[in-house]
Design a protein around this motif. Structure first.
Motif, PDB file in Angstrom:
ATOM      1  N   HIS A  31       0.768  -1.191   0.088  1.00 30.78           N
ATOM      2  CA  HIS A  31       0.013  -0.020   0.048  1.00 30.78           C
ATOM      3  C   HIS A  31       0.976   1.091  -0.060  1.00 30.78           C
ATOM      4  O   HIS A  31       0.566   2.187  -0.645  1.00 30.78           O
ATOM      5  CB  HIS A  31      -1.037  -0.018   1.211  1.00 30.78           C
ATOM      6  CG  HIS A  31      -2.092   0.963   1.046  1.00 30.78           C
ATOM      7  ND1 HIS A  31      -3.315   0.902   0.147  1.00 30.78           N
ATOM      8  CD2 HIS A  31      -2.204   2.245   1.789  1.00 30.78           C
ATOM      9  CE1 HIS A  31      -3.797   1.849   0.242  1.00 30.78           C
ATOM     10  NE2 HIS A  31      -3.560   2.639   1.106  1.00 30.78           N
ATOM     11  N   ARG A  32       2.103   1.229   0.695  1.00 28.62           N
ATOM     12  CA  ARG A  32       2.921   2.360   0.584  1.00 28.62           C
ATOM     13  C   ARG A  32       3.210   2.538  -0.768  1.00 28.62           C
ATOM     14  O   ARG A  32       3.704   3.809  -1.267  1.00 28.62           O
ATOM     15  CB  ARG A  32       4.235   2.067   1.433  1.00 28.62           C
ATOM     16  CG  ARG A  32       3.942   2.424   3.077  1.00 28.62           C
ATOM     17  CD  ARG A  32       4.976   2.051   4.082  1.00 28.62           C
ATOM     18  NE  ARG A  32       6.284   2.459   3.657  1.00 28.62           N
ATOM     19  CZ  ARG A  32       6.799   3.483   3.957  1.00 28.62           C
ATOM     20  NH1 ARG A  32       6.024   4.264   4.863  1.00 28.62           N
ATOM     21  NH2 ARG A  32       7.846   3.764   3.760  1.00 28.62           N
ATOM     22  N   SER A  68     -10.006  12.734   5.779  1.00 23.70           N
ATOM     23  CA  SER A  68      -9.914  11.554   7.054  1.00 23.70           C
ATOM     24  C   SER A  68     -11.431  11.144   7.577  1.00 23.70           C
ATOM     25  O   SER A  68     -12.123  12.230   7.720  1.00 23.70           O
ATOM     26  CB  SER A  68      -9.267  12.421   8.295  1.00 23.70           C
ATOM     27  OG  SER A  68     -10.058  13.593   8.832  1.00 23.70           O
ATOM     28  N   GLY A  73      -4.865   1.853  11.343  1.00 21.61           N
ATOM     29  CA  GLY A  73      -4.927   2.437  10.031  1.00 21.61           C
ATOM     30  C   GLY A  73      -5.365   1.365   9.029  1.00 21.61           C
ATOM     31  O   GLY A  73      -5.087   1.447   8.077  1.00 21.61           O
ATOM     32  N   GLN A  93      -8.326   2.025   4.380  1.00 20.10           N
ATOM     33  CA  GLN A  93      -7.832   2.817   3.671  1.00 20.10           C
ATOM     34  C   GLN A  93      -8.396   3.012   2.330  1.00 20.10           C
ATOM     35  O   GLN A  93      -9.041   2.239   1.835  1.00 20.10           O
ATOM     36  CB  GLN A  93      -6.337   2.421   3.563  1.00 20.10           C
ATOM     37  CG  GLN A  93      -5.501   2.586   4.711  1.00 20.10           C
ATOM     38  CD  GLN A  93      -5.020   3.731   5.283  1.00 20.10           C
ATOM     39  OE1 GLN A  93      -4.954   4.699   4.308  1.00 20.10           O
ATOM     40  NE2 GLN A  93      -4.820   3.968   6.470  1.00 20.10           N
ATOM     41  N   TRP A 108      -5.841  10.558  -1.259  1.00 14.54           N
ATOM     42  CA  TRP A 108      -5.612   9.593  -0.285  1.00 14.54           C
ATOM     43  C   TRP A 108      -6.735   9.867   0.879  1.00 14.54           C
ATOM     44  O   TRP A 108      -6.697  10.943   1.765  1.00 14.54           O
ATOM     45  CB  TRP A 108      -4.163   9.912   0.731  1.00 14.54           C
ATOM     46  CG  TRP A 108      -3.032   9.843  -0.594  1.00 14.54           C
ATOM     47  CD1 TRP A 108      -2.404   8.805  -0.931  1.00 14.54           C
ATOM     48  CD2 TRP A 108      -2.408  10.761  -1.475  1.00 14.54           C
ATOM     49  NE1 TRP A 108      -1.243   9.083  -1.670  1.00 14.54           N
ATOM     50  CE2 TRP A 108      -1.509  10.348  -2.000  1.00 14.54           C
ATOM     51  CE3 TRP A 108      -2.697  12.356  -1.388  1.00 14.54           C
ATOM     52  CZ2 TRP A 108      -0.664  11.263  -2.903  1.00 14.54           C
ATOM     53  CZ3 TRP A 108      -2.052  13.078  -2.238  1.00 14.54           C
ATOM     54  CH2 TRP A 108      -0.987  12.647  -2.904  1.00 14.54           C
ATOM     55  N   LEU A 163      -7.877   8.644   4.528  1.00 14.87           N
ATOM     56  CA  LEU A 163      -7.410   8.184   5.780  1.00 14.87           C
ATOM     57  C   LEU A 163      -8.468   7.846   6.618  1.00 14.87           C
ATOM     58  O   LEU A 163      -9.586   8.593   6.671  1.00 14.87           O
ATOM     59  CB  LEU A 163      -6.317   9.011   6.365  1.00 14.87           C
ATOM     60  CG  LEU A 163      -5.213   9.683   5.373  1.00 14.87           C
ATOM     61  CD1 LEU A 163      -4.141  10.448   5.953  1.00 14.87           C
ATOM     62  CD2 LEU A 163      -4.416   8.254   4.541  1.00 14.87           C
ATOM     63  N   SER A 188      -4.732   6.812  14.025  1.00 15.94           N
ATOM     64  CA  SER A 188      -4.728   6.211  12.782  1.00 15.94           C
ATOM     65  C   SER A 188      -4.502   7.302  11.624  1.00 15.94           C
ATOM     66  O   SER A 188      -3.810   6.975  10.655  1.00 15.94           O
ATOM     67  CB  SER A 188      -6.097   5.472  12.526  1.00 15.94           C
ATOM     68  OG  SER A 188      -6.470   4.469  13.305  1.00 15.94           O
ATOM     69  N   SER A 189      -5.308   8.455  11.879  1.00 19.38           N
ATOM     70  CA  SER A 189      -4.764   9.679  10.639  1.00 19.38           C
ATOM     71  C   SER A 189      -3.447   9.868  10.534  1.00 19.38           C
ATOM     72  O   SER A 189      -2.695   9.892   9.489  1.00 19.38           O
ATOM     73  CB  SER A 189      -5.763  10.721  10.815  1.00 19.38           C
ATOM     74  OG  SER A 189      -7.021  10.420  10.690  1.00 19.38           O
ATOM     75  N   SER A 201      -1.122   7.012   9.174  1.00 18.94           N
ATOM     76  CA  SER A 201      -1.445   6.783   7.977  1.00 18.94           C
ATOM     77  C   SER A 201      -0.700   7.672   7.131  1.00 18.94           C
ATOM     78  O   SER A 201      -0.321   7.646   6.000  1.00 18.94           O
ATOM     79  CB  SER A 201      -2.962   6.670   7.661  1.00 18.94           C
ATOM     80  OG  SER A 201      -3.602   5.620   8.367  1.00 18.94           O
ATOM     81  N   PHE A 224       1.872   6.660   4.237  1.00 16.49           N
ATOM     82  CA  PHE A 224       1.278   6.592   2.766  1.00 16.49           C
ATOM     83  C   PHE A 224       1.291   8.045   2.307  1.00 16.49           C
ATOM     84  O   PHE A 224       1.573   8.208   1.089  1.00 16.49           O
ATOM     85  CB  PHE A 224      -0.232   6.284   3.146  1.00 16.49           C
ATOM     86  CG  PHE A 224      -0.317   4.780   3.633  1.00 16.49           C
ATOM     87  CD1 PHE A 224       0.538   3.895   3.345  1.00 16.49           C
ATOM     88  CD2 PHE A 224      -1.347   4.692   4.549  1.00 16.49           C
ATOM     89  CE1 PHE A 224       0.425   2.584   3.918  1.00 16.49           C
ATOM     90  CE2 PHE A 224      -1.087   3.340   5.293  1.00 16.49           C
ATOM     91  CZ  PHE A 224      -0.577   2.393   4.833  1.00 16.49           C
ATOM     92  N   SER A 280      -6.162   4.095  18.577  1.00 15.22           N
ATOM     93  CA  SER A 280      -6.337   4.891  17.428  1.00 15.22           C
ATOM     94  C   SER A 280      -7.120   6.440  17.874  1.00 15.22           C
ATOM     95  O   SER A 280      -7.055   7.033  17.201  1.00 15.22           O
ATOM     96  CB  SER A 280      -6.787   4.178  16.456  1.00 15.22           C
ATOM     97  OG  SER A 280      -8.224   3.854  16.682  1.00 15.22           O
TER      98      SER A 280
END
Length: 399
Positions: A7-8, A246, A277, A280, A292, A294, A300-301, A304, A308, A365
């Motif tokens: 995913h990255r 987000s 996270g 996605q 993107w 998130l 998590s935001s 992420s 990413f 998170s």
């Protein structure tokens, strides 16, 4: 589920270096160079003195003490070129061009000055205290490489080559959209069920820290049609280079981002094998603008974004290296990890090379207030079931 590294790579693939623009040196700090810079002339341009003292012909002072007649004063910046004849010297300041005939500079500390003469008490070594033309760079030498992040020393190097401007990649302009009916602006008196909108401020600050320009929007209500209209307007805005949202990407009944973009073939939503996270999304809006999406829980935001989005913004800026610095540290406390998922544990350093979870409550998170304690993210591979005391962990430094 998609693996973290996969995913990255997908997130990074959405980005490309932005077009180059010419900026003056006053605006170059923090920008990324878009071309190699080479010396056009020798640096320095001429032989010059490294000391305040006297420019001499060394043959005149091999035997000391020696008394020479002073025929010129040469301050820094002087254009004068007095040729030294045998038995003469020129008083010279640091940075001044060495006069023709001189082959050494004697520091003022080992001389005695008269009205029109100077006594040299120490014989100089050959070429003593002379900075040679081209000692720093000769024509054609690479001074700065494309992709360099311009700091103060880089700006000075540009100025030293007589450039008053630099060709750099412009900063990406990123829209930040937080979603959720429960979100209200910070400072609002909360009624039951409401939360301060911290995510848009978190992500806008992260975008700015990453060297981009943040356009903070939100909070946006859980209305898919209204959100889609906003996203289409951003997609049509040529000044917007990317969008980060987000919230609204999970499996709930009110996940507005997924609902708004359900019919957008260029955007995909999927689980990623990471904690925090897991939910996605990413892709391109119809007009080609990268997006993107998130998760909405603050930790998590944050995690992420680091994994990413930040590397993608670095690529947009033209950076040669887009990753945060990573160090290896030892766990000073142990902690559990989620089965089958990589973990991004906020940690703080204990000493130089040991870490502990940033909060005793782990990587929850929702722990936004305690997120401020984090100095890094420990990236624990999916195959690790538990981090034990003394285990080596790779830490992405975030402060």
């Amino acid at each position: 589920m998609r693996a973290l590294d996969e995913h990255r790579a997908a997130a990074l693939a959405l980005a490309a270096p932005l077009p180059a623009v010419e900026v003056g040196l006053a605006d170059a700090l923090g920008m990324v160079l878009a071309e190699d810079v080479r010396a056009d002339e020798p640096l320095p341009r001429w032989d010059n003195s490294a000391m305040d003292g006297y420019a001499v012909r060394r043959a005149d002072v091999l035997t000391v003490p020696a008394v020479l007649r002073v025929v010129a004063d040469l301050p820094a910046g002087s254009p004068d070129e007095p040729a030294l004849e045998p038995g003469t010297a020129a008083r010279i300041m640091t940075g001044a061009p060495v006069p023709p005939g001189a082959d050494a500079v004697v520091p003022i500390e080992v001389t005695d000055a008269g009205t029109t003469t100077v006594e040299i008490r120490v014989a100089p070594e050959p070429a003593a205290h002379i900075r040679r033309a081209g000692e720093d760079a000769i024509p054609g030498d690479l001074v700065l490489a494309a992709g360099a992040l311009l700091g103060p020393a880089h700006v000075a190097a540009l100025a030293s080559t007589c450039r008053s401007s630099a060709l750099v990649h412009r900063r990406p302009r990123i829209a930040v959209v937080s979603t959720g009916d429960e979100l209200v602006p910070p400072g609002t008196d909360l009624r039951r069920g409401q939360l301060p909108d911290s995510n848009s401020w978190l992500l806008a600050a992260a975008v700015t820290e990453a060297g981009a320009v943040a356009v903070r929007l939100g909070p946006v209500s859980d209305d898919p049609a209204a959100l889609l209209e906003l996203l289409h307007s951003l997609d049509a805005d040529p000044s917007v280079d990317g969008v980060v949202t987000s919230g609204g990407v999970s499996m709930g009944a009110f996940d507005v981002v997924k609902a708004a973009l359900a019919d957008s073939p260029g955007v995909e939503f999927l689980p990623v094998a990471v904690q925090p996270g897991k939910p996605q999304g990413l892709g391109r809006l119809p007009g080609g603008t990268p997006i993107w999406t998130l998760p909405g829980n603050p930790v998590s935001s944050f995690a992420s974004f680091e994994m990413f989005v930040r590397p993608a913004l670095g690529r947009m800026r033209g950076l040669a290296a887009v990753e945060r610095p990573t160090v290896t540290a030892l766990a000073d406390e142990g902690w559990r990890t989620p089965p089958g998922r990589a973990q991004l544990m906020p940690v703080r350093f204990v000493g130089d090379a040991r870490v502990v979870p940033a909060t005793g409550r782990g990587s929850g998170s929702h722990l936004v207030a305690r997120l401020a304690l984090a100095e890094g993210l420990a990236v624990v591979p999916a195959e690790v079931d538990e981090v034990v005391v003394g285990a080596s962990v790779h830490v992405l430094k975030v402060t």
